[in-house]
Design an enzyme around this catalytic site. Structure first.
Site, short mmCIF file in Angstrom:
data_model
loop_
_atom_site.label_atom_id
_atom_site.label_comp_id
_atom_site.label_asym_id
_atom_site.label_seq_id
_atom_site.Cartn_x
_atom_site.Cartn_y
_atom_site.Cartn_z
CB CYS A 57 -0.90 0.04 1.22
SG CYS A 57 -2.25 -1.12 1.15
CB ILE A 58 3.64 2.53 1.58
CG1 ILE A 58 4.18 1.22 2.15
CG2 ILE A 58 2.63 3.17 2.48
CD1 ILE A 58 5.13 1.37 3.28
#
Lengths: 161, 102
Positions: free
Chosen positions: B101-102
């Site tokens: 997610c990053i």
């Protein structure tokens, strides 16, 4: 395989009004996640949210232990001196394990990824801040009207945090 | 799902990611890149090499790690693979789409 005819999200505009670590990370992760999907992203920092782009404050953000039922700490205990610092330290340790950057590095990643960072004019005036108090990567100081005027085009969404 | 890429049948999932890395070659990469609207230059190949090396070493990919790799800056990563660099670069490199997610 892009389905261009579907109503896709094309632009995410976040309004960050809080400076608790969990709220700041929510905004940052969603903005960064948008860019990773090819979606435009902008963040408008207002009220306490300004602390996240305030040079002297951004490395000292805390999570709230009082008034936060998800902490599962009795309110009387949660309010004791040092509790917020302790809870914040523990959370930061968990974040590091997940390879999450700290606030300063996250802001650099957001800027490099093309996320626009705006400071709210009213809040800047209210807290007696100057442009120099904010990180250099801030794209400008805007009124909420200016921010709305950037929310153009189909598939633009505004989100208040 | 089978897909005809660079004149051979390649196994891909429903998003177009290769499901068998051994079927990847440079012609396949160039064909996928063309579909994604990316023209591969030396800069792109360096990133693709890095991504494949991470995949072979089973290191999960994230934007942050790519930026720290010394291979490409985050800014240039977005310039080279616009509209979702990690998604596009991994597809071209023939490795699975990252779950980061990053």
């Amino acid at each position: 395989m892009n389905n261009n005819n579907e109503a896709r999200v094309k632009k995410m505009m976040f309004i960050l009004s809080k400076a608790t670590l969990d709220n700041v990370y929510a905004a940052f992760i969603m903005a960064n996640g948008a860019r990773m999907e090819g979606i435009e992203a902008e963040i408008f920092f207002t009220f306490f949210g300004l602390e996240a782009i305030n040079k002297s404050k951004l490395e000292h953000l805390h999570i709230a232990t009082v008034g936060n039922p998800a902490m599962h700490i009795p309110t009387m205990v949660a309010g004791l001196p040092g509790m917020e610092a302790l809870a914040t330290k523990m959370m930061k340790k968990e974040m590091e394990k997940l390879d999450l950057p700290d606030v300063g590095e996250f802001l650099e990643i957001l800027t490099a990824s093309g996320v626009k960072l705006w400071a709210c004019k009213l809040a800047v005036d209210m807290f007696h801040l100057k442009k120099e108090d904010l990180i250099d990567d801030v794209d400008g100081i805007l009124t909420i009207g200016d921010f709305y005027s950037r929310a153009t085009g189909e598939g633009t969404h505004l989100l208040f945090i | 799902m089978l897909k005809q890429i660079a004149n051979i049948e390649i196994n891909v999932n429903d998003e177009g990611y290769l499901t068998d890395f051994s079927q990847w070659n440079k012609d396949v990469a160039m064909e996928i890149a063309k579909e994604e609207g990316v023209e591969l230059t030396d800069e792109h190949w360096k990133v693709i090499d890095y991504i494949q090396e991470q995949y072979r070493n089973e290191v999960p990919l994230s934007i942050r790690k790519v930026g720290k790799s010394g291979v490409v800056s985050i800014k240039d990563f977005y310039r080279l693979f616009p509209d979702g660099p990690l998604k596009k670069a991994t597809k071209i490199a023939g490795v699975p789409k990252p779950v980061s997610c990053i």
